[in-house]
Design an enzyme around this catalytic site. Structure first.
Site, short mmCIF file in Angstrom:
data_model
loop_
_atom_site.label_atom_id
_atom_site.label_comp_id
_atom_site.label_asym_id
_atom_site.label_seq_id
_atom_site.Cartn_x
_atom_site.Cartn_y
_atom_site.Cartn_z
CB SER A 35 -3.07 -11.18 -0.72
OG SER A 35 -3.23 -10.06 0.10
CE LYS A 83 -0.27 -9.65 1.22
NZ LYS A 83 -1.24 -9.96 2.32
CE1 TYR A 140 1.09 -5.92 -0.11
CE2 TYR A 140 -0.23 -4.01 0.51
CZ TYR A 140 -0.06 -5.38 0.44
OH TYR A 140 -1.05 -6.21 0.89
CE1 TYR A 188 -2.64 -13.52 4.22
CE2 TYR A 188 -4.92 -13.78 3.54
CZ TYR A 188 -3.67 -13.26 3.33
OH TYR A 188 -3.45 -12.52 2.21
CB VAL A 247 -8.92 -8.95 -0.53
CG1 VAL A 247 -8.40 -7.76 -1.32
CG2 VAL A 247 -10.13 -8.59 0.28
N1 LIG Z 1 -5.78 -10.12 1.35
C1 LIG Z 1 -5.51 -9.25 0.40
O1 LIG Z 1 -5.67 -9.54 -0.78
C2 LIG Z 1 -5.10 -7.86 0.82
C3 LIG Z 1 -4.69 -6.96 -0.30
C4 LIG Z 1 -5.05 -5.55 -0.05
N2 LIG Z 1 -4.65 -4.71 -1.15
C5 LIG Z 1 -4.41 -5.04 1.23
O2 LIG Z 1 -3.25 -4.85 1.24
O3 LIG Z 1 -5.07 -4.84 2.19
#
Ligand SMILES: NC(=O)CC[C@H](N)C(=O)O
Length: 449
Positions: free
Chosen positions: A64, A67, A189, A241, A259
């Site tokens: 993420s 993003k 994505y 978040y 993550v």
């Molecule tokens: N918080 C994250 O890094 C989420 C990325 C993960 N690939 C997802 O889309 O669920």
């Protein structure tokens, strides 16, 4: 000799290292089998100096942390208005994979949660998902200053295990905000999440944001300052978040975590920081990464609301004409006149960044003190940045002086104040010496007999 920054960095590393709490993300096998002990921290300054400790060059997937960069590219490709019509910029207060859509419009609440991120990925220009992704990968790479590879195994796993994201994409399509086919948007994505980086890469990507979009090492302007500001705003309110409020209070830096264990944070105008350690907490943030960022913020005083430089400090020196000797030949009588009336010419030497606060103070000071001088010389050679409003305030102050029969002179070596066509550039000099000579002639005219 070891730098003090490096020493502090190593202290932070050692103090955070023993924390082995948290767990590995396990929604795909690749993330569940990484070495949980890896830990690296990296700082990159806006002039390209990099400090690192531990496993700062260990590769992992960006997840993420991608993003904000995808959002930046969507904005650059489509314009802010078009993107705003599709993705809101409100914190959702939910977990990253919540289907948080605005009532009525169906817009995802922000581009940092998966719903908004999948939609942002779909808005990246390109005829095919591969082309969209290649443009994204190139874009991230330009932030990092090196070509970033795709971890193909992670990508296929993300794809195979991505049912929740699939649900989100189909929901976006159902409510009419996703124009692209869900599987195509997801393809972009899942790939973007699988780009491989190191903490060093993330620190340089953060430093590029800190440097208003210019990569510190390559000098490339990767994203416009206006869009960088937009991206940083959304990172501040939504990047962490449902932990965003606590993060802003404690760390005080726009940030984004992934993550996979990566996290980056930005101190605009100063540095980018990043950490990697794969064990995550219940918000899916790296446990050690968060701790390291907190410690960095404390140790180096990085909180972005730590504003210490007052607007007063913009005036570096103030003196009158008597302190300036010109090289022009003068008769003794003329020198006498200049000595007697030299204080009717005041010099203001400005430095630092001239933003609203500093320019307002200077303009107000000129108005208040106008009675004590005939001519004021504003010297901006030592000023680094001038914001547009600061430029307008100074030029307006000069105009206001003219109305009162005073003369405002600008010494602007690089013509930064007067380069626009609609601005009166009389009484503007590029050399201080020319301004001094001009002021002397003027005083002799006014006070000579
Ligand atoms: N918080 C994250 O890094 C989420 C990325 C993960 N690939 C997802 O889309 O669920």
């Amino acid at each position: 000799m070891q730098s003090l920054v490096q020493k502090y960095l190593e202290q932070i590393y050692s103090s955070v290292l023993p924390d082995s709490s948290g767990w590995l993300a396990d929604y795909i096998p690749e993330l569940a089998v990484v070495n949980p002990e890896k830990f690296g921290i990296c700082i990159a300054t806006i002039d390209g100096t990099v400090y690192e400790v531990g496993d700062a060059e260990w590769p992992f997937t960006i997840q993420s942390v991608s993003k904000p960069f995808t959002y930046g590219m969507a904005l650059a490709d489509n314009g802010e208005q078009a993107v705003d019509a599709k993705i809101d910029v409100e914190p959702s207060g939910d977990a990253y994979n919540e289907i948080s859509l605005e009532r009525g419009t169906g817009r995802p609440l922000n581009p940092m949660i998966n719903a908004g991120a999948i939609l942002a990925a779909s808005l990246v220009n390109g005829a095919e998902p591969e082309e969209q992704f290649e443009r994204l990968r190139d874009f991230y790479s330009r932030f990092a200053g090196r070509e970033l590879p795709l971890d193909y195994n992670v990508f296929t796993s993300e794809h195979d295990a991505g049912d929740r994201n699939r649900a989100i994409a189909y929901m976006l399509r159902t409510v009419g905000v996703l124009d692209q086919l869900p599987e195509d948007a997801l393809d972009v994505y899942f790939r973007q999440c699988s780009v491989q980086v190191t903490a060093r890469d993330l620190a340089l990507m953060a430093a590029t944001l800190a440097n208003t979009g210019m990569q510190p090492l390559t000098g490339e302007q990767v994203l416009s300052p206006q869009l960088v500001r937009r991206v940083l705003s959304v990172m501040t309110t939504c990047g962490m978040y449902d932990a965003a409020g606590d993060w802003v209070s404690a760390v005080g830096l726009p940030a984004k975590s992934g993550v996979g264990g990566g996290i980056l944070a930005v101190l605009p105008g100063q540095i980018g920081i990043a950490a990697y350690s794969p064990r995550i907490d219940r918000h899916s943030h790296s446990v050690r990464g968060v701790k390291a960022c907190r410690a960095l913020s404390d140790t180096f005083d990085l909180h972005f609301l730590n504003v210490t430089r007052g607007s007063r400090s913009i005036v570096r020196a103030r003196y009158d004409l008597k302190r300036r000797t010109s090289t022009a030949a003068r008769t003794p009588a003329q020198r006498g006149i200049l000595a007697a009336h030299g204080d009717r010419v005041q010099f203001f030497e400005l430095h630092g960044d001239l933003l609203f606060g500093g320019a307002e103070a200077v303009a107000r000071g000129l108005a208040d003190e106008a009675g004590s001088f005939d001519i004021v010389v504003i010297e901006i050679g030592g000023v680094d940045q001038i914001s547009d409003v600061a430029r307008r305030l100074l030029l307006d102050a000069r105009g206001a002086l003219a109305v009162e029969g005073k003369t405002g002179i600008l010494v602007d070596p690089e013509n930064r104040l007067v380069d626009e066509e609609d601005i009166d550039d009389s009484n503007a000099f590029t050399e201080l010496a020319d301004a001094v000579t001009w002021c002397e002639e003027e005083l002799l005219k006014r006070y000579g007999t």
